[in-house]
Design an enzyme around this catalytic site. Sequence first.
Site, PDB file in Angstrom:
ATOM      1  N   VAL A 134      50.233  35.387  44.297  1.00  0.00           N
ATOM      2  CA  VAL A 134      49.615  36.723  43.052  1.00  0.00           C
ATOM      3  C   VAL A 134      48.569  35.863  42.624  1.00  0.00           C
ATOM      4  CG1 VAL A 134      49.604  38.541  41.140  1.00  0.00           C
ATOM      5  CG2 VAL A 134      52.043  37.578  42.851  1.00  0.00           C
ATOM      6  N   SER A 135      47.215  36.538  42.459  1.00  0.00           N
ATOM      7  CA  SER A 135      45.792  36.129  41.659  1.00  0.00           C
ATOM      8  C   SER A 135      45.833  37.373  40.662  1.00  0.00           C
ATOM      9  CB  SER A 135      44.692  36.131  43.445  1.00  0.00           C
ATOM     10  OG  SER A 135      43.394  35.528  42.938  1.00  0.00           O
ATOM     11  N   PRO A 136      44.962  36.869  39.645  1.00  0.00           N
ATOM     12  CA  PRO A 136      44.099  37.123  38.673  1.00  0.00           C
ATOM     13  C   PRO A 136      42.771  37.820  39.074  1.00  0.00           C
ATOM     14  CG  PRO A 136      43.556  34.895  37.942  1.00  0.00           C
ATOM     15  CD  PRO A 136      44.900  35.179  39.268  1.00  0.00           C
TER      16      PRO A 136
END
Length: 779
Positions: free
Chosen positions: A351-353
């Site tokens: 999961v990337s911001p």
Amino acid sequence: MGFSHRFNLSVRRPPMAVWLWISLILLQGSVGVLSDSNYLIGLGSYDITGPAADVNMMGYANMEQTAAGVHFRLRARAFIVAEPQGKRVVFVNLDACMASQLVTIKVLERLKARYGDLYSESNIAISGIHTHAGPGGYLQYVVYIVTSLGFVRQSFDVVVDGIEKSIIEAHENLRPGSVFVNKGELLDAGVNRSPSAYLNNPMEERSKYKHDVDKEMTLLKFVDSEWGPVGSFNWFATHGTSMSRTNSLISGDNKGAAARFMEDWFNKNGVEMSNSNDREYGGVPRRVSNILHEVHDNHHELLELAASFQSPPGKPATKRLSVARRVRSALRQTEKPGFVAAFCQTNCGDVSPNVLGAFCIDTGLPCDFNHSTCGGRNELCYGRGPGYPDEFESTRIIGERQFEKALDLFNKASEQLQGKVDFRHAYLDFSKLEVTIPNQGGGSEVVKTCPASMGFAFAAGTTDGPGAFDFKQGDDQGNPFWRLVRNLLKNPNQTQVDCQHPKPILLDTGEMKQPYDWAPSILPIEMFRIGQLVILSVPGEFTTMAGRRLREAVRTVLTSGGKGHFNGDVHVVIAGLTNTYSQYVTTFEEYQIQRYEGASTLYGPHTLSAYIQEFKKLASAMLSGQPVQPGPQPPDLLAKQISLLTPVVMDATPAGVNFGDVKSDVPKNSTFKRGDMVSVVFWSACPRNDLMTEGTFALVEALQGEDTWVPSYDDDDFCLRFKWSRPSKLSTRSMATIEWRIPESATTGVYRIRHFGASKGLLGSIRHFAGSSSAFVVS
Ligand SMILES: *[C@@H]1O[C@H](CO)[C@@H](O)[C@H](O)[C@H]1NC(C)=O
Ligand SMILES: *[C@@H]1O[C@H](CO)[C@@H](O)[C@H](O)[C@H]1NC(C)=O
Ligand SMILES: *[C@@H]1O[C@H](CO)[C@@H](O)[C@H](O)[C@H]1NC(C)=O
């Protein structure tokens, strides 16, 4: 933030007789005025910022990314929940990239010396938020300290100290209280950065979920029975990679920012106002300056007043000033302890911001979907945050989104945790676990995990921080240089190659023991229960689907009937990067794709199945009230650590200049507006001479009356940045540039900027100094 005024509260604890009476009532389950205080709760927090110069940042494995200043401070935040006469659990959230086995071991030793058997590895969890902007060198295995030039004692000590102090504070704050849980979706703070691997999970499984990352935040609200709400911890999956691989300011990234915003907001506004929309300057809470009295509103008067405070020479400071504490204590409106808000990490593996997606920096087009490359090269592909191209903005925005969701969940939390506090903990040798898995024919088969190894796609990095090597993600070839280095280190034999298949092995870390272990093989797994909440502490980064499978498996055990099972809903959260670190855990299907996350799943394709099998054992044991085997102890490698980072030799200034003297002042008689940037450069010294723990390197002061300067903003504030630099790598001279972006909430008045530091003399003596800019007007 220096809310360390939580100490010395013990005097307000009820006397012993009352204490026993309360406990008695609780034991009898009586209802009445104290009926909601079913637990004892305590919270604590301490500064773990660490060395703000020269030390490599942990996370991106980028040799060139070393600390050179402070964006905002890092903290350890702890909660303890205890049954009045029963068991207790401690959860510590670190503004650090991850937990470290060696840190955990040393914290446990200190707590044992202080509290005996009250706290042990079984009931303490220490978790990292995964910021990639904190000092490295505090881990013990070789792979994790290659880029930091080995072990960094200062980084290590500050984390161990901070955790210990946060737990002591939580322990001393233990008072009757209750805990509430709430959950909700936050849609725009994370995207899947390896969707092509996610898509390899079975269609039937994927169709059960609306999104390819978890959007749910689970929040705990801690309510002291006398003081009301005192804190909040939540778990939400998104990487700490809003700050980039070239950032050099220490920062808690988006989760640290969220914690900062929430604590400031509560300490300023108090809980009773928490529903109002009293926020400004992009959600950053209103600050100290609001409570200063405006004494001069005539602009000319202000200018004259400012002119009487010209930059004085820097001067020796007799003692290190704990200024952060003073700034924050000015915010307090009551006697009650400062609010502790922690934003914890969970299954953030994929999961990337950087929610706008990954783009090629040369063409501006989206990167190749399957390989995250641009024209075949990974180092041009970068994820973009919502503040693109400003990483500080991206950090603020993703932090603010988490803060706002947390505030909303906090205000609406109504489900009270009730029931037992319990825990189970086991160490497991992941290099050779036997795992029973279902096979095609509807039966089962026994497979094994393998000694740790890292695949070639590890070197490629991710879209949050591409690697500097010309490997394609998903590539099974690798480049000759790395093949050569790999072979020099340790050539995996056929057993290992087969076990890890289809991972092409870049580094056979689990079998490399020189000069000491390159990777862990013994890992802790741990399960906490607080009423109907269960926390599964894992020593790595689970991907979205891996996390879902683990949670579901444990939930099934807990609710499938039998002795002691949970009635109704049970909330299961995963605490990622906890107690030690062992990189990633993907599903078996994602592992086949061998992107970064699969390449970094150390113990082979069945790593996740092993976790699921072993956590089910913990869950069953907890239900039936049985103990579990403690397992083999992990090694303590402190005595073997090698440190190659050179210490500070000495600091110097040009002739006729003192440490703390202003090198570049504010313009004479200047007036600034809100939103302007004020920048001052001081002659300085290496920040490693004193970490200013619970203090500050930078301060904005406001003039009150004719001659009283009141601290208003420090280096823990988003609006104030402390940047440190040397004219050249070996120079003994250095500069501190302090930048203040004047917030919209700042009041009109006369201000000045100060710098605090410590210099090292030729013979090694440390001297503190302080300097000040000329005064200026904000109108
Ligand atoms: C600054 O302001 C003061 C007071 O108004 C005045 O006496 C002085 O001459 C000014 N200096 C400059 C450089 O403008
Ligand atoms: C990605 O790889 C899969 C499997 O090889 C293939 O079917 C798909 O077309 C590829 N997608 C893109 C956009 O290249
Ligand atoms: C590879 O090494 C392991 C550990 O030393 C050993 O158990 C195994 O038998 C070896 N396999 C082969 C094919 O030599």
